[in-house]
Design a protein around this motif. Sequence first.
Motif, PDB file in Angstrom:
ATOM      1  N   GLU A   1     -37.411  95.721  19.501  1.00 35.08           N
ATOM      2  CA  GLU A   1     -36.714  94.471  19.176  1.00 35.08           C
ATOM      3  C   GLU A   1     -36.784  94.124  17.691  1.00 35.08           C
ATOM      4  O   GLU A   1     -36.217  93.134  17.253  1.00 35.08           O
ATOM      5  CB  GLU A   1     -37.264  93.314  20.015  1.00 35.08           C
ATOM      6  N   ILE A   2     -37.473  94.942  16.905  1.00 39.46           N
ATOM      7  CA  ILE A   2     -37.449  94.764  15.455  1.00 39.46           C
ATOM      8  C   ILE A   2     -36.081  95.149  14.896  1.00 39.46           C
ATOM      9  O   ILE A   2     -35.706  94.740  13.798  1.00 39.46           O
ATOM     10  CB  ILE A   2     -38.551  95.616  14.780  1.00 39.46           C
ATOM     11  N   LEU A   3     -35.297  95.914  15.682  1.00 39.37           N
ATOM     12  CA  LEU A   3     -34.018  96.440  15.213  1.00 39.37           C
ATOM     13  C   LEU A   3     -32.887  95.427  15.416  1.00 39.37           C
ATOM     14  O   LEU A   3     -32.929  94.599  16.324  1.00 39.37           O
ATOM     15  CB  LEU A   3     -33.668  97.727  15.968  1.00 39.37           C
ATOM     16  N   GLY A   4     -31.864  95.525  14.582  1.00 38.91           N
ATOM     17  CA  GLY A   4     -30.637  94.769  14.781  1.00 38.91           C
ATOM     18  C   GLY A   4     -30.730  93.311  14.379  1.00 38.91           C
ATOM     19  O   GLY A   4     -31.714  92.850  13.781  1.00 38.91           O
ATOM     20  N   SER A   5     -29.681  92.565  14.730  1.00 33.05           N
ATOM     21  CA  SER A   5     -29.550  91.170  14.287  1.00 33.05           C
ATOM     22  C   SER A   5     -30.539  90.239  14.972  1.00 33.05           C
ATOM     23  O   SER A   5     -30.883  89.191  14.441  1.00 33.05           O
ATOM     24  CB  SER A   5     -28.119  90.676  14.555  1.00 33.05           C
ATOM     25  N   GLY A   6     -30.991  90.609  16.167  1.00 33.12           N
ATOM     26  CA  GLY A   6     -31.934  89.759  16.898  1.00 33.12           C
ATOM     27  C   GLY A   6     -31.281  88.834  17.901  1.00 33.12           C
ATOM     28  O   GLY A   6     -31.960  88.049  18.562  1.00 33.12           O
ATOM     29  N   LYS A   7     -29.963  88.927  18.065  1.00 30.67           N
ATOM     30  CA  LYS A   7     -29.287  88.051  19.020  1.00 30.67           C
ATOM     31  C   LYS A   7     -29.794  88.290  20.438  1.00 30.67           C
ATOM     32  O   LYS A   7     -29.907  87.354  21.234  1.00 30.67           O
ATOM     33  CB  LYS A   7     -27.772  88.276  18.954  1.00 30.67           C
ATOM     34  N   GLY A   8     -30.131  89.538  20.748  1.00 25.85           N
ATOM     35  CA  GLY A   8     -30.662  89.854  22.073  1.00 25.85           C
ATOM     36  C   GLY A   8     -31.961  89.121  22.373  1.00 25.85           C
ATOM     37  O   GLY A   8     -32.201  88.702  23.510  1.00 25.85           O
ATOM     38  N   ILE A   9     -32.800  88.966  21.347  1.00 26.14           N
ATOM     39  CA  ILE A   9     -34.053  88.215  21.517  1.00 26.14           C
ATOM     40  C   ILE A   9     -33.755  86.772  21.883  1.00 26.14           C
ATOM     41  O   ILE A   9     -34.344  86.206  22.811  1.00 26.14           O
ATOM     42  CB  ILE A   9     -34.903  88.271  20.232  1.00 26.14           C
ATOM     43  N   MET A  10     -32.822  86.161  21.136  1.00 26.85           N
ATOM     44  CA  MET A  10     -32.465  84.760  21.407  1.00 26.85           C
ATOM     45  C   MET A  10     -31.950  84.590  22.829  1.00 26.85           C
ATOM     46  O   MET A  10     -32.324  83.646  23.535  1.00 26.85           O
ATOM     47  CB  MET A  10     -31.428  84.278  20.395  1.00 26.85           C
ATOM     48  N   GLN A  11     -31.096  85.497  23.269  1.00 30.31           N
ATOM     49  CA  GLN A  11     -30.530  85.391  24.615  1.00 30.31           C
ATOM     50  C   GLN A  11     -31.604  85.593  25.687  1.00 30.31           C
ATOM     51  O   GLN A  11     -31.598  84.907  26.714  1.00 30.31           O
ATOM     52  CB  GLN A  11     -29.406  86.417  24.778  1.00 30.31           C
ATOM     53  N   ARG A  12     -32.517  86.516  25.446  1.00 33.83           N
ATOM     54  CA  ARG A  12     -33.562  86.778  26.456  1.00 33.83           C
ATOM     55  C   ARG A  12     -34.513  85.605  26.605  1.00 33.83           C
ATOM     56  O   ARG A  12     -34.793  85.169  27.723  1.00 33.83           O
ATOM     57  CB  ARG A  12     -34.342  88.048  26.097  1.00 33.83           C
TER      58      ARG A  12
ATOM     59  N   LEU B   1     -32.529  83.157  12.607  1.00 35.67           N
ATOM     60  CA  LEU B   1     -32.529  82.464  13.898  1.00 35.67           C
ATOM     61  C   LEU B   1     -33.396  83.206  14.915  1.00 35.67           C
ATOM     62  O   LEU B   1     -34.130  82.585  15.690  1.00 35.67           O
ATOM     63  CB  LEU B   1     -31.093  82.349  14.418  1.00 35.67           C
ATOM     64  N   ALA B   2     -33.320  84.546  14.890  1.00 38.90           N
ATOM     65  CA  ALA B   2     -34.131  85.341  15.814  1.00 38.90           C
ATOM     66  C   ALA B   2     -35.616  85.207  15.508  1.00 38.90           C
ATOM     67  O   ALA B   2     -36.452  85.129  16.420  1.00 38.90           O
ATOM     68  CB  ALA B   2     -33.703  86.808  15.738  1.00 38.90           C
ATOM     69  N   ALA B   3     -35.963  85.184  14.220  1.00 37.03           N
ATOM     70  CA  ALA B   3     -37.370  85.009  13.838  1.00 37.03           C
ATOM     71  C   ALA B   3     -37.875  83.648  14.308  1.00 37.03           C
ATOM     72  O   ALA B   3     -39.002  83.524  14.819  1.00 37.03           O
ATOM     73  CB  ALA B   3     -37.517  85.135  12.320  1.00 37.03           C
ATOM     74  N   GLY B   4     -37.054  82.618  14.147  1.00 34.60           N
ATOM     75  CA  GLY B   4     -37.430  81.278  14.607  1.00 34.60           C
ATOM     76  C   GLY B   4     -37.568  81.219  16.115  1.00 34.60           C
ATOM     77  O   GLY B   4     -38.475  80.554  16.638  1.00 34.60           O
ATOM     78  N   ALA B   5     -36.680  81.918  16.841  1.00 26.30           N
ATOM     79  CA  ALA B   5     -36.765  81.952  18.302  1.00 26.30           C
ATOM     80  C   ALA B   5     -38.052  82.627  18.761  1.00 26.30           C
ATOM     81  O   ALA B   5     -38.727  82.151  19.687  1.00 26.30           O
ATOM     82  CB  ALA B   5     -35.546  82.681  18.870  1.00 26.30           C
ATOM     83  N   SER B   6     -38.417  83.731  18.115  1.00 25.42           N
ATOM     84  CA  SER B   6     -39.654  84.422  18.493  1.00 25.42           C
ATOM     85  C   SER B   6     -40.879  83.574  18.140  1.00 25.42           C
ATOM     86  O   SER B   6     -41.860  83.547  18.889  1.00 25.42           O
ATOM     87  CB  SER B   6     -39.728  85.790  17.813  1.00 25.42           C
TER      88      SER B   6
END
Length: 448
Positions: free
Chosen positions: A305-316, A354-359
């Motif tokens: 999950e370090i890869l890519g824009s991180g949108k997948g993290i936010m959705q999960r 946004l993904a960093a903030g979500a995590s």
Amino acid sequence: MRKLFNFVRNSLKKSFDNIRNEKLKYNLLQAIPFWIGSFITGLFAVIYAQMFQWGENLMHAMMNWHAWLIFIVAPVAFVLSWWLVKRFAPYGKGSGIPQVMAAVELANPKEHSKISYLLSIKIIIFKVFSSIILVIGGGAVGREGPTIQIAGSVFRKVNEFLPDWWPKISKKNMIMTGAAAGLSAAFNTPLGGIVFAVEELSKTHINYFKTALFTAVIIAGLTAQTFAGSYLYLGYPKTSDISIIIIFPVILVSAISGVFASQLSRIMLMISAWKKRLTSDRSNIIFLIVSALIIATLAYFINSEILGSGKGIMQRVLFTENKNEDWYMPLFRMLGPALSFTSGGAGGIFAPALAAGASMGSVIAGWINLTPHETNVVILTGMVAFLTGITRAPFTSSIIVLEMTDRHSLIFYLMLAGMVSSLISLLVSRHSLYDELKEMYLEEIRKE
């Protein structure tokens, strides 16, 4: 085809000539370039979004097929993305928002000719290809910042193509309106586009271009929705049944996110300054290969999950029962963008922030055992806070997260998160990442 074009042209001219009110004619001529630019921006934003998503999907498919390929693809992609920008469009690197901010400042009688370094057709082409190649190689970048530079380039070109007899339109207003339309189309957040133009770009009183700004945002957004469908960037996370006590975790995650986001900005600026010492292509390529291999190693052995824009993290974390991240993921989601953003290739920081903030919100919510709905609130406020720490634009960050999730009931928590993060960030560094990069670009351009 030519006969059809001439027929349409003559019909429009005849209709226009029938208008007796000269002021109405003048206002219409002033508005048409903004409408054209907005339509093109909306169309480009949809095409670019689909291409970028294809690149990210390809990267995930590769990881699911043979994950070891990342050790080959990542270095090649990082180097190729950097080389395209360096060779063909040096000011197409990075996000694109600092370049637009610099272009707004250059939009004066003495320096307006230098805007072409920052906004052009060439920038559009190589911005798109460089960012897609970078994300295929696992780069932790987004498409939203690049969309804003693309939109600024579109509006500038539309302004340039106007005939001499056309009423003059302020270059500065055209660029600012284009940037707002770009953000609106990228996130499907029209209010976010307007607030962004006012808070981040504008040193001009909004009354001078408010009509153009509002119509451009509407047309770009409607064009994007026409081709991509009506959608929310993230969806509708559940946030009901929360008490006022949630304000304390919100303040906590906002303060921590503000500190980490500001530190990330400083680290990226330090890396960028250090990279200027790498005068040879060989040394730059070595840096890129090492950066790519660090990201690939962490993705392969620890967490992809370090890869890519991180949108997948936010959705999960917002829409599944698996809401809690491992403690190290906020650090990973900072390291990935730090190495990708400073690679010299094209790619934005909006979505990764946004993904960093979500995590960050997910980890802290897990530590204090919040309910799923409370966790969603903390995650959303973490997203606002981290983005604010990068951009120093608390109202833009709040409105963007509000619009991408349609959680209007959380507006006060989101604004509180933005304000807390903004105040905390000032203690770490006075200027935002974008302001520092803007000054860097201006200094380089004024020397040329």
